[in-house]
Motif scaffolding. Structure first.
Motif, PDB file in Angstrom:
ATOM      1  N   UNK A 170      42.824  44.027  39.910  1.00 59.33           N
ATOM      2  CA  UNK A 170      42.976  42.589  40.112  1.00 59.33           C
ATOM      3  C   UNK A 170      42.757  42.167  41.564  1.00 59.33           C
ATOM      4  N   UNK A 171      42.541  43.121  42.456  1.00 52.71           N
ATOM      5  CA  UNK A 171      42.126  42.758  43.814  1.00 52.71           C
ATOM      6  C   UNK A 171      40.621  42.494  43.839  1.00 52.71           C
ATOM      7  N   UNK A 172      39.880  43.252  43.057  1.00 52.78           N
ATOM      8  CA  UNK A 172      38.434  43.085  42.956  1.00 52.78           C
ATOM      9  C   UNK A 172      38.067  41.977  41.964  1.00 52.78           C
ATOM     10  N   UNK A 173      38.800  41.910  40.862  1.00 54.18           N
ATOM     11  CA  UNK A 173      38.542  40.954  39.783  1.00 54.18           C
ATOM     12  C   UNK A 173      39.708  39.968  39.704  1.00 54.18           C
ATOM     13  N   UNK A 174      39.494  38.768  40.186  1.00 54.36           N
ATOM     14  CA  UNK A 174      40.558  37.757  40.210  1.00 54.36           C
ATOM     15  C   UNK A 174      40.609  37.065  38.846  1.00 54.36           C
ATOM     16  N   UNK A 175      41.660  37.326  38.100  1.00 54.14           N
ATOM     17  CA  UNK A 175      41.813  36.758  36.759  1.00 54.14           C
ATOM     18  C   UNK A 175      42.063  35.258  36.876  1.00 54.14           C
ATOM     19  N   UNK A 176      41.218  34.485  36.201  1.00 54.27           N
ATOM     20  CA  UNK A 176      41.308  33.024  36.240  1.00 54.27           C
ATOM     21  C   UNK A 176      41.986  32.443  35.003  1.00 54.27           C
ATOM     22  N   UNK A 177      41.967  33.215  33.913  1.00 53.45           N
ATOM     23  CA  UNK A 177      42.601  32.781  32.671  1.00 53.45           C
ATOM     24  C   UNK A 177      43.081  34.024  31.943  1.00 53.45           C
ATOM     25  N   UNK A 178      44.260  33.892  31.325  1.00 57.83           N
ATOM     26  CA  UNK A 178      44.799  35.001  30.546  1.00 57.83           C
ATOM     27  C   UNK A 178      45.689  34.439  29.453  1.00 57.83           C
TER      28      UNK A 178
END
Length: 149
Positions: free
Chosen positions: A42-50
């Motif tokens: 989650x540092x590389x891939x910023x979750x925008x929706x979950x």
């Protein structure tokens, strides 16, 4: 911890990496026996929706194709390889995600490419069902392969 030996499918996936950084991250995940979408960095891939069934993020800048204005990844939380493995509640959660995308991004067009099953039949890099939502920025041709040889 001993490294896992790379399988044919892993080697195929690594050929599809567009940058050295993507190759290094993906290879390490394979060697560590991880699914990079199940064990999301989650540092590389910023979750925008979950929600209960899905996560969505923009392709990291280091991996993003320069011809795309938007490149979203829609990924089921549960490790599945094919759409027919999804439960009905996961389909409903996907609908909720699409509604959120519609409100947030108000996309005028683009394409959705779903990568499922064997990687050598879908040109993917992560062996986990996922959708790529792509909107071109009109600076160059965009092609989404499903087979590479």
């Amino acid at each position: 911890m001993p490294r896992n030996q790379l399988q044919y499918e892993h080697l195929f996936c690594l050929q599809g990496c567009r940058t050295q950084e993507q190759y290094d991250v993906t290879r390490k995940g394979f060697e560590d026996g991880l699914c990079l979408f199940c064990q999301l960095d989650t540092k590389l891939n910023i979750v925008l929706f979950e929600n209960d069934g899905w996560r969505m993020w923009e392709s990291p800048l280091a991996f993003k194709r320069k011809e795309l204005e938007i490149h979203l990844l829609l990924v089921p939380k549960r490790h599945v390889r094919c759409e027919y493995e999804l439960h009905s509640n996961e389909w409903l959660d996907l609908g909720t995600l699409w509604q959120w995308i519609g409100e947030k991004y108000q996309l005028e067009g683009g394409a959705t490419v779903t990568r499922f099953g064997r990687m050598d039949l879908n040109a993917g890099t992560i062996p986990h069902l996922h959708m790529n939502v792509m909107v071109p920025n009109k600076t160059g041709e965009v092609r989404a392969p499903i087979f590479k040889n």
